[in-house]
Design an enzyme around this catalytic site. Sequence first.
Site, mmCIF file in Angstrom:
data_model
loop_
_atom_site.group_PDB
_atom_site.id
_atom_site.type_symbol
_atom_site.label_atom_id
_atom_site.label_comp_id
_atom_site.label_asym_id
_atom_site.label_seq_id
_atom_site.Cartn_x
_atom_site.Cartn_y
_atom_site.Cartn_z
ATOM 1 N N ASN A 1 23.737 2.986 -53.357
ATOM 2 C CA ASN A 1 24.765 1.992 -53.055
ATOM 3 C C ASN A 1 24.895 1.920 -51.547
ATOM 4 O OD1 ASN A 1 26.990 0.248 -53.040
ATOM 5 N ND2 ASN A 1 28.428 1.959 -53.109
ATOM 6 N N MET B 1 26.931 -5.044 -51.916
ATOM 7 C CA MET B 1 27.052 -3.630 -52.249
ATOM 8 C C MET B 1 27.184 -3.456 -53.747
ATOM 9 S SD MET B 1 29.533 -2.210 -49.283
ATOM 10 C CE MET B 1 29.682 -0.631 -50.116
ATOM 11 N N CYS B 2 26.667 -2.364 -54.236
ATOM 12 C CA CYS B 2 26.545 -2.130 -55.672
ATOM 13 C C CYS B 2 27.590 -1.119 -56.126
ATOM 14 C CB CYS B 2 25.138 -1.622 -55.983
ATOM 15 S SG CYS B 2 23.816 -2.625 -55.238
ATOM 16 N N ARG B 3 27.533 -0.773 -57.386
ATOM 17 C CA ARG B 3 28.333 0.306 -57.971
ATOM 18 C C ARG B 3 27.400 1.140 -58.845
ATOM 19 N NH1 ARG B 3 32.962 0.627 -55.209
ATOM 20 N NH2 ARG B 3 31.211 0.384 -53.777
#
Length: 334
Positions: free
Chosen positions: A133, A1-3
């Site tokens: 995201n 998972m990203c930001r």
Amino acid sequence: MCRWICFKSKTPVLLADLLTRPQHSIINQSFDCRLRLDEVRPLNGDGFGVGWYGGYGDAAAAGSEGEESSHPEPPCVFTSTLPAWSNLNLTRISNHVRSGLVFCHVRAASAGFQISETNCHPFSFGSLLFQHNGYMAHFAKIKRALQARIPDDLFNTVHGNTDSEWAFALFLSLLRDPARARFSPYELKDALLKTIATINELSVAAGVASTPSLLNFAVTDGQSILCTRYTNTSAREAASLYWSSGSEFTTDADGDYHMRKAGKREDIVVISSEPLTFNRADWCKIPDNTLLMVTPKTNVLLFPIEDEHWDPTAERAPEVPWWTVAGRIRSGTE
């Protein structure tokens, strides 16, 4: 998972004041994110991207109260596969570039999606920027059906292999003439909601709807911003997303950033996967399954996504505390 982070301001802002200098900036979140749901690692080191728009300085000088919708320039996008925390060019750019509308994304690649610049967000098409995201659950099982919804001219604009870029292509296919320069924020809103609805429809048809997808999307045409905090389940929270608004995002006497509020109107709006500061009063959590709109005049509107997964009374499992992630890594149990 990203930001990710995006912001809109009525006057140009130095990118460093949002991206690199705050206590919990997006660069800090690339190696010390604290609200990831996957409980695996606090790192988002598989590349990054920054997209920004020009023309804001001219609008401000003309005294147009930041109504910069007349500028025709497409966004500039800078991406790299290096971790954001170690990219000197990102620091250089942030210390010199000013803009009134910026997207920035730090990536944690999902399994099966290679690390490449073509897979780095934000993605662009004409005047539009898009970032994501989360993930589409069991994407491999719905990919062909999703691609079948996309016309050839847009199909051929996809250069990477991520679920996020295909979601962007699907979004573009739901717009009337996606190559034009201007869009109503409500047209962008309708297309984004139809994108989510189509992904849910394809998941049901493939028999994988029982596995939650996390669809925190952000899209802009350089005038409006549309963001979603969404998951197709009422059993737990969606991926984290916060917003803050005021007259100026600035430093206090101690050099700490905060959102200054002078009057009731918003002159700057910041939306971020995690708060950029530790001043709780500055930040509001976007509710689960909600769309946030920042209008061309920098007004903020919130809309519940009232589909079959909308349940404001649901007792959702909370976000994973950041110390749980950090504690497991430090103890060697992860």
